[in-house]
Design an enzyme around this catalytic site. Structure first.
Site, mmCIF file in Angstrom:
data_model
loop_
_atom_site.group_PDB
_atom_site.id
_atom_site.type_symbol
_atom_site.label_atom_id
_atom_site.label_comp_id
_atom_site.label_asym_id
_atom_site.label_seq_id
_atom_site.Cartn_x
_atom_site.Cartn_y
_atom_site.Cartn_z
ATOM 1 N N SER A 52 34.337 47.342 21.369
ATOM 2 C CA SER A 52 33.236 47.794 22.228
ATOM 3 C C SER A 52 33.067 46.882 23.438
ATOM 4 C CB SER A 52 31.930 47.886 21.444
ATOM 5 O OG SER A 52 31.455 46.607 21.064
ATOM 6 N N GLU A 53 33.174 45.575 23.251
ATOM 7 C CA GLU A 53 33.012 44.648 24.372
ATOM 8 C C GLU A 53 34.084 44.863 25.436
ATOM 9 O OE1 GLU A 53 30.585 42.485 25.221
ATOM 10 O OE2 GLU A 53 29.474 43.234 23.495
ATOM 11 N N ILE A 54 35.316 45.098 25.018
ATOM 12 C CA ILE A 54 36.392 45.340 25.991
ATOM 13 C C ILE A 54 36.152 46.672 26.704
ATOM 14 C CG2 ILE A 54 38.878 45.694 26.308
ATOM 15 C CD1 ILE A 54 37.990 42.765 25.569
#
Length: 172
Positions: A52-54
């Protein structure tokens, strides 16, 4: 004056108190958006947090949700993603833009799978050594997936709180 914890800021006769951390967390618990990558009531999966962060880098939450769900259905583990052909990952990424992120995502999955037995490092410095993970993303993963305190996010949150308090004071 810099706001921290319950510090008070005065401007033009007005006074406003920065929110206490417990009150801020209670507000968040009540009002936050429900998103598929947020583990509620369970320990966050580092693979899900990292993915999700990427995906969320320079992309809106609304755009990311269907891609995130699709990636997890297709590649439910970092090992499965690592074993996927890069072309398949790039095709699944189509529409999210910035294809360097997809190439780094695949390279990072390979590194975690091959060099870390499929387990993400649980410290910021270990995470920063992975392809495509800089200081901010490492801090986010460490904080969310491993409950590590992050000076990067603490100072950013302080900056945001200062801005909100300043804007509230300017409205008065």
């Amino acid at each position: 004056m810099r706001l921290a914890g319950g510090a008070v800021r005065k401007q033009r006769g007005a006074q406003i108190r920065a929110p206490e951390p417990k009150a801020l967390l209670a507000w968040y618990d009540k009002h936050h958006r429900r998103l598929p990558w947020r583990a509620e009531g369970v320990t966050a999966d580092p693979y899900h947090v990292w993915l999700s962060e990427i995906m969320l880098q320079q992309t809106t939450v609304k755009a990311v949700v269907p891609y995130y769900i699709g990636f997890l259905k297709r590649w439910p583990t970092v090992r499965k993603l690592a074993d996927a052909p890069l072309d398949d990952v790039l095709k699944a990424w189509a529409g999210l833009g910035y294809y360097a992120r997809a190439r780094n995502l695949h390279a990072c999955a390979k590194t975690v799978a091959d060099n870390h037995s499929g387990v993400f490092p649980d410290q910021e410095n270990g995470l920063r050594g992975l392809p495509g993970i800089g200081a901010y993303t490492a801090a986010a993963i460490a904080a969310i997936a491993f409950d590590r305190r992050s000076e990067e996010h603490t100072s950013e949150l302080q900056s945001h709180l200062n801005l909100v308090c300043r804007l509230l004071l300017e409205k008065k």
